[in-house]
Design a protein around this motif. Structure first.
Motif, PDB file in Angstrom:
ATOM      1  N   UNK A 206      97.666 -30.640   6.029  1.00  0.00           N
ATOM      2  CA  UNK A 206      95.753 -30.769   5.939  1.00  0.00           C
ATOM      3  C   UNK A 206      95.812 -31.729   7.294  1.00  0.00           C
ATOM      4  N   UNK A 207      94.918 -30.908   8.306  1.00  0.00           N
ATOM      5  CA  UNK A 207      95.170 -31.253   9.238  1.00  0.00           C
ATOM      6  C   UNK A 207      94.328 -31.033   9.812  1.00  0.00           C
ATOM      7  N   UNK A 208      94.060 -32.482  10.299  1.00  0.00           N
ATOM      8  CA  UNK A 208      93.185 -33.370  11.078  1.00  0.00           C
ATOM      9  C   UNK A 208      93.102 -32.959  12.649  1.00  0.00           C
ATOM     10  N   UNK A 209      91.736 -32.516  13.106  1.00  0.00           N
ATOM     11  CA  UNK A 209      91.913 -31.999  14.856  1.00  0.00           C
ATOM     12  C   UNK A 209      92.540 -33.153  15.707  1.00  0.00           C
ATOM     13  N   UNK A 210      93.334 -33.250  16.496  1.00  0.00           N
ATOM     14  CA  UNK A 210      93.667 -34.485  16.997  1.00  0.00           C
ATOM     15  C   UNK A 210      92.830 -34.965  18.277  1.00  0.00           C
ATOM     16  N   UNK A 211      92.085 -33.962  18.921  1.00  0.00           N
ATOM     17  CA  UNK A 211      91.711 -33.779  19.895  1.00  0.00           C
ATOM     18  C   UNK A 211      90.403 -34.030  19.572  1.00  0.00           C
ATOM     19  N   UNK A 212      89.431 -34.041  18.579  1.00  0.00           N
ATOM     20  CA  UNK A 212      88.541 -34.334  17.931  1.00  0.00           C
ATOM     21  C   UNK A 212      88.545 -36.170  17.650  1.00  0.00           C
ATOM     22  N   UNK A 213      89.580 -36.176  17.492  1.00  0.00           N
ATOM     23  CA  UNK A 213      90.234 -37.642  16.786  1.00  0.00           C
ATOM     24  C   UNK A 213      90.085 -37.881  18.213  1.00  0.00           C
ATOM     25  N   UNK A 214      90.650 -38.165  19.177  1.00  0.00           N
ATOM     26  CA  UNK A 214      90.588 -38.756  19.975  1.00  0.00           C
ATOM     27  C   UNK A 214      89.767 -39.079  21.051  1.00  0.00           C
ATOM     28  N   UNK A 215      89.266 -38.021  21.103  1.00  0.00           N
ATOM     29  CA  UNK A 215      88.209 -38.677  22.236  1.00  0.00           C
ATOM     30  C   UNK A 215      86.612 -38.021  21.592  1.00  0.00           C
ATOM     31  N   UNK A 216      86.441 -38.158  20.595  1.00  0.00           N
ATOM     32  CA  UNK A 216      84.601 -38.469  20.170  1.00  0.00           C
ATOM     33  C   UNK A 216      84.795 -39.856  19.343  1.00  0.00           C
ATOM     34  N   UNK A 217      83.440 -40.304  19.150  1.00  0.00           N
ATOM     35  CA  UNK A 217      83.516 -41.256  18.290  1.00  0.00           C
ATOM     36  C   UNK A 217      83.487 -41.299  16.538  1.00  0.00           C
ATOM     37  N   UNK A 218      83.829 -41.469  15.766  1.00  0.00           N
ATOM     38  CA  UNK A 218      84.264 -41.513  14.055  1.00  0.00           C
ATOM     39  C   UNK A 218      82.738 -40.712  13.431  1.00  0.00           C
TER      40      UNK A 218
END
Length: 611
Positions: free
Chosen positions: A288-300
Motif C-alpha cells: 500500500x505504497x505512499x510516494x516518499x518523494x511527494x511525502x518529503x518534498x511537498x507540503x501536506x
C-alpha cells in the motif's frame, strides 16, 4: 539527503557500561566495573564536548544498557500485561541520536518468538497511520504471513500509544473530542456540487471552510507547543529509522540486518529505511505504497492529488459490483444490474441535499448531524475497506432514507468518549509535520485560497467525487504552524542499491495509495526491488487477502524473489447478501488457515490505522 543534521557513515561508536556483544536475551558483561565506568565517562566527555567528524555531527552508536534507565535497557513486563503468546515491554533509546543531552525515550515493544529453527532474525512490524500501534501485530497471524522462523517485533513508534514521551497536546481525550466535534476537522470539507466544478460559489464556499480549518490547525499547534514543548521534535520518520537500527543491533547483534514489514504509512517508513541505511536493510516488504518523494518534498495539502490517482476507478468498481449484486445484497441498487451511473446520480443528489440541509442524527451514542462533507469522506474511507462494502451500502442507503445513525457513528466512534489512546490526539501531525518541508518564507505559507486552489486542481483533474474529501480519514495539514523542527529530515535520494531487493506490493484499485506510487519506487530502484501487483480494490493487499500474494510474501521472507511485476488476481464476493461467505470454498486446510490469518491480519491493520 538529510535536512538539518546530516550524518555521514559511520556513526560515532560510543562505549556504554555494558559495551559487549549486543543481546536482548541476557545481561552482558564487559570486565571490571571500574574499567567500564571509566570508558563510559570518557565517551560521555567526548560527546558533551561536541565531537565532530569532518565538520558534521555523527549519530550515536550505543550498546545495550545494563541497568534500568540506561540507553539500551529492556524492561520486560509481566506476562499478564502482554497479549497471549507474546513478550512485551519497553526499550530505552536516545531521544536524539545527535544530542546526548536531550535524554532518553522509551519505545514500547512486543515480541512473538520464532517456533521454527534455526531462527533467521527479527522482523519489525508497522501497521501504518502514521499513528498506528505496532505492538498488537506480534502474534501468530503475522507469523503465518511472514514465517515461523522469524522473531516478530511490533513496536509503537515515537509519541504513539505506550511509547514515551507520548503525544498529548490535549489534556484529555474528552477535550480533544470537544475541540473537533462538528467542526470541519471532523465533518470534512463540503463541496456544493461536483456537477459544476467551475461555479464561483463552489470556490467561495471552500474558502470559508478553509479559513476555519486553518484557524483550528493554528490552535492545535499552539496547544502542542504549550503541552509538549521540545518532546515534539523527535517523532519524524528519520528518527524512527534510527530506532529500528538501534533495536536491530540490540536484538540481532551488531551485524544483524534490519528486517521490516509495513503497510500504508509503513511503506514510507520502509522507503526511508532502505534509502537512509541501504547497507543495514535486510528483508523489507512494503504494502500500500505512499510516494516518499511527494511525502518529503511537498507540503501536506498537496499530497491528495497524488493519493487519489486510483480512486475514481475504485468507486466505479464499487458501484458496478453493487449493481451486479442487486438490492437484496446491496440496498443502494434499485434492481439487479442497474446502470452504475443511475446509482451514482442518486448518491450525488443525496450529497447535494446535505449541503443545504444537514441530516439530524438524534439517536446516535453522541447525537449530532451529518454533513455532505462527512458523508462523502466516509464513503471514501469505505472504499479502502472492501470487506465492509456491504455494511457501507446499508449505512449509506439508510442515511439516504433519512436515518443517518449507522453512518454517523463511523464518524464519531461508537464510544461517545473514547479512551485516552493514541487516536485521541495529534499523533499523525507529530509525524507528518516533521517529515513535510517547512515553508521557506512567508510567501510559501499556504493560505485558505491556496488550499482551495489545490482542492479544485484535484477535483477537476484527478477525482471529481473525492478531491476535497481526504481530510476525514487522513487528518493532515497546518504544518506551517508547527512549533518545532526535528533533528533531521530525509529527502532522498530514493535510488539506493540493496544487498537483497525490497518487495513492493500494490493494488490496482487502491483508493488512497495508488499503484503509481509502487511503480515509482520500483522504477527508482530497478535492481533493488520487486513489485507484486494485486489486481483488485482496497487499501493494501491485506484489504482483500489472496493466497497468491500471501504466499509470495511468505516466500520472499524464506529467500525466494518473485518475478518483477508478478500479478495476483482477486476473487471475492463484495456484497454476499444472505448467502454464506464462499471465499474459502474449495481450499485445503492449510490454505484456509493461511488465508484466514491473512484476512484477520488485514482487519487488524485497518483497525490500527484508523486508531
Amino acid at each position: 539527503m538529510m535536512m538539518g543534521a546530516q550524518p555521514p557513515a559511520p556513526c560515532l561508536r560510543t562505549p556504554t557500561m555494558a559495551d559487549t556483544k549486543l543481546t536482548a536475551d541476557a545481561a552482558p558483561s564487559a570486565g571490571p566495573r571500574w574499567l567500564r565506568t571509566l570508558l563510559f565517562a570518557a565517551a560521555a566527555a567526548l560527546l558533551l564536548a561536541g565531537y565532530r567528524r569532518d565538520g558534521l555531527r555523527l549519530p550515536l552508536c550505543l550498546s545495550s544498557g545494563e541497568r534500568a534507565g540506561e540507553i539500551g535497557h529492556i524492561k520486560w513486563s509481566p506476562a499478564a500485561e502482554c497479549n497471549p503468546g507474546t513478550e512485551c515491554g519497553s526499550i530505552i533509546v536516545p531521544k536524539d541520536y545527535f544530542d546526548p543531552s536531550a535524554g532518553t525515550a522509551s519505545v514500547a515493544i512486543a515480541r512473538f518468538r520464532a517456533t521454527k529453527f534455526p531462527k533467521k532474525g527479527t522482523v519489525f512490524l508497522n501497521p501504518g497511520g502514521p499513528g498506528g500501534s505496532g505492538t498488537r501485530l506480534a502474534d501468530q497471524r503475522f507469523a503465518d504471513l511472514i514465517g515461523e522462523d522469524w522473531d516478530l517485533l511490533g513496536f509503537d513508534p515515537r509519541g504513539i500509544n505506550k511509547t514515551s514521551p507520548q503525544m498529548k497536546c490535549f489534556d484529555s481525550a474528552h477535550d480533544f473530542e470537544l475541540f473537533v466535534a462538528n467542526t470541519v476537522l471532523q465533518q470534512g470539507f463540503t463541496v456544493k456540487s461536483v456537477s459544476n466544478l467551475t461555479d464561483p460559489a463552489l470556490e467561495a464556499h471552500l474558502v470559508q471552510q478553509s479559513r476555519e480549518f486553518l484557524a483550528l490547525k493554528k490552535a492545535q499547534a499552539a496547544l502542542c507547543a504549550k503541552n509538549m514543548g521540545d518532546d515534539l521534535k523527535y517523532m519524524g520518520t528519520a528518527t524512527v529509522v534510527r530506532d529500528l537500527d538501534f533495536m536491530a543491533k540490540i536484538f540481532d547483534g551488531e551485524d544483524g540486518k534490519i528486517n521490516f514489514y509495513g503497510g500504508s504509512y509503513g511503506s514510507i517508513l520502509g522507503a526511508y529505511l532502505v534509502n537512509m541505511m541501504p547497507h543495514r536493510a535486510g528483508f523489507v516488504v512494503i504494502d500500500g505504497i505512499a510516494d516518499p518523494v511527494n511525502w518529503s518534498t511537498e507540503p501536506s495539502h498537496k499530497w491528495p492529488i497524488n493519493w487519489l490517482a486510483s480512486t475514481e476507478k475504485t468507486y466505479r468498481f464499487y458501484l458496478e459490483t453493487c449493481a451486479q449484486a442487486g438490492p437484496e445484497a446491496c440496498p443502494l441498487a434499485n434492481y439487479k444490474d442497474e446502470p452504475y451511473e443511475d446509482m451514482e446520480a442518486r448518491i450525488e443528489a443525496f450529497f447535494d441535499r446535505l449541503v443545504s440541509a444537514p441530516l439530524p442524527v438524534p439517536f446516535a451514542p453522541r447525537p449530532g448531524f451529518l454533513t455532505s462533507g462527512a458523508a462523502r469522506g466516509l464513503l471514501l474511507m469505505y472504499l479502502e475497506r472492501p470487506l465492509q462494502w456491504a455494511d457501507s451500502a446499508l449505512a449509506l442507503a439508510e442515511a439516504m432514507a433519512g436515518n443517518g445513525t449507522r453512518l454517523f457513528v463511523k464518524l464519531t466512534s461508537e464510544d461517545p468518549i473514547p479512551p485516552a489512546t493514541a487516536r485521541t490526539d495529534l499523533v499523525r501531525l507529530g509525524v507528518t509535520c516533521l517529515d513535510s518541508p517547512p515553508p521557506a518564507s512567508r510567501a510559501d505559507v499556504p493560505s485558505a485560497e491556496d488550499l482551495v486552489a489545490e482542492f479544485l486542481r484535484t477535483l477537476r483533474g484527478v477525482s471529481r467525487h473525492f478531491g476535497a474529501s481526504v481530510s476525514v480519514g487522513e487528518p493532515d495539514g497546518g504544518c506551517q504552524y508547527w512549533p518545532v523542527r526535528g533533528p533531521e529530515r530525509f529527502v532522498g535520494p530514493w535510488n539506493a542499491t540493496l544487498d537483497w531487493p525490497m518487495l513492493i506490493v500494490s493494488n490496482t484499485m487502491d483508493p488512497i495509495t495508488p499503484i503509481q506510487s509502487g511503480l515509482l519506487i520500483n522504477a527508482l530502484m530497478p535492481d533493488s526491488s520487486r513489485i507484486i501487483i494485486q489486481d483488485g480494490p482496497g487499501h493494501c493487499s491485506t484489504a482483500i487477502p489472496t493466497l497468491c500474494t500471501t504466499k509470495l510474501v511468505r516466500g520472499y521472507f524464506a529467500g525466494t524473489l518473485p518475478a518483477n511485476g508478478t500479478t495476483c488476481e482477486t476473487s471475492y464476493r463484495f456484497f454476499p447478501g444472505a448467502d454464506a461467505d464462499d471465499n474459502f470454498a474449495g481450499l485445503g486446510a492449510e490454505d484456509r488457515r493461511l488465508l484466514g490469518s491473512a484476512r484477520a491480519a488485514g482487519q487488524l491493520l485497518q483497525e490500527l490505522r484508523r486508531g
